[in-house]
Design an enzyme around this catalytic site. Structure first.
Site: not given
Length: 422
Positions: A253, A255-256, A258-259, A277, A304, A375
């Protein structure tokens, strides 16, 4: 040349749209070209302080206005009560003007003007009365959420968490150390007149906190891919997964991105890194960051995470499942998310998370590892879900969990669990 639009009106239109259909304000804010910083603060401030404004409106109005005029009124109230750097005369005048162009505008403009004049006179009294209100009103959080946190963490910790949510978030960037040396980058910032502080959470990754008011795209090295904007809490999940050069790694998963960028740095361009994504707009963001950061070797897949047929049966040494969640660990960044938490949505999101975990686990090689992360701060999405899932799947073992509680960690809320296939 087109006439510049009243920025108070632009803010009110975004807020009214949110009031009417719970649309995500950040999607509308991304389209704003002029006065972006001002409109961003006003929109997020109004959304964040809904309980306070509704409490105040109950005292001062006989009935609640229609959404657009209520949005205009709250744009004015936020400026007068919460913004110190706004000229009050301009705040009242331009906010009232924003109401005049719609049907019913003159009458509502008169009402808005009267309420804002009263707020100007009685601002100090408003906050004195507000201090006597229950925590969910004075800290502007849903009572349901405050009650949950009180049961889970205790009253004092729940209040500290709500206070944390109400502070404007800092802009933090992570240095792409594969692109530029950290000391060289800090020197480039100083040459550009930017004094950034090393975030205390920095360890393997180096995070810098920018001064307020700095436009990210004007920071030296943006186009060259020298940094990504991300809170240090994002490193918790990547630290647990610990991707290594030569491995096959999936960010399911992504986007965006960073990870995924952080994992790419640790893999040193060696191995197989797939960023997946589902939605086209999120894929576009991934592709934009891939290009800016020069991650040509990273593969982007539209798929998905619940039914990852797009991966054609491939398996992986390491998988990051940074699943959709209620965002209760990042409410200072996602002001609107606090108003979307209820029992029904908790159950719905937990079912989605389990589907993604079921599917992700099926993509692991023997002995492979997976990090499930959110998060969120809610046990149903985190500790309880993972413990129950591992108990039902004896071929997997839960090795470690990490959790960031914002008032204590000084970074966004996050949860991560390391699960290994036996």
């Amino acid at each position: 040349m087109a006439k510049k639009r009243n920025s108070r009106l632009v803010a009110a239109e975004i807020i009214a749209l949110w009031m009417e259909n719970q649309s995500f304000p950040d999607r509308q804010l991304a389209k704003v070209q002029n006065d972006h910083a001002f409109i961003l603060e006003v929109v997020n401030g109004v959304v964040r302080n809904q309980n306070i404004f509704q409490w105040l409106e109950r005292q001062w109005l006989k009935k609640s206005p229609q959404p657009f005029f209520r949005a205009v009124l709250e744009v004015g109230l936020y400026q007068l009560l919460f913004m110190e750097n706004v000229e009050q005369y301009a705040a009242i005048s331009e906010t009232v003007d924003a109401a005049k162009g719609r049907p019913g505008g003159p009458g509502n403009a008169k009402m808005i003007n009267a309420v804002l004049r009263r707020a100007q006179r009685e601002g100090e009294k408003v906050f004195q009365l507000l201090e006597k209100q229950p925590a969910h009103i004075r800290l502007s959080h849903p009572k349901y959420l405050m009650d949950r946190w009180t049961r889970q963490y205790g009253e004092a910790a729940a209040i500290r968490l709500a206070e944390w949510d109400n502070h404007p978030p800092a802009t933090v960037l992570r240095i792409e150390q594969s692109a530029i040396d950290a000391d060289e980058f800090k020197e480039k910032l100083r040459e550009g007149g930017i004094e950034a502080e090393v975030h205390p959470f920095s360890s393997y990754e180096i995070f810098l906190q920018l001064p307020r008011g700095i436009a990210v795209k004007k920071v030296p090295g943006y186009s060259e891919g020298w940094f990504t904007i991300q809170d240090p809490a994002t490193s918790v999940a990547v630290d647990l997964l610990a991707p290594r050069p030569g491995e096959a790694v999936l960010d399911a998963c992504a986007a965006p991105g960073g990870k995924a960028a952080m994992m790419a740095g640790r893999m040193k361009g060696q191995g197989e890194l797939v960023a997946m994504d589902l939605h086209d707009d999120r894929i576009a963001v991934l592709q934009e960051n891939q290009k800016r950061l020069g991650l040509d070797w990273m593969e982007i897949v539209r798929g998905d995470a619940r039914k990852p047929q797009a991966l054609d049966g491939r398996t992986f040494d390491a998988i990051l499942l940074d699943v959709p969640c209620l965002n209760t660990g990042v409410l200072r960044r996602r002001a609107d998310a606090r108003w979307r938490v209820d029992e029904e949505r908790i159950g719905k999101i937990a079912r989605l998370q389990r589907e993604i975990l079921d599917a992700g686990a099926g993509l692991l090689k023997e002995g492979g590892r997976l990090v499930y992360s959110t998060c969120s701060l809610e046990a149903e999405e985190n500790e309880d879900l993972v413990a129950e899932w591992v108990q039902e799947h004896p071929e997997f073992v839960l090795e470690k969990t990490e959790k960031s509680f914002p008032p204590e960690s000084g970074v966004d809320g996050a949860f991560a669990a390391l699960i290994r296939r036996k």
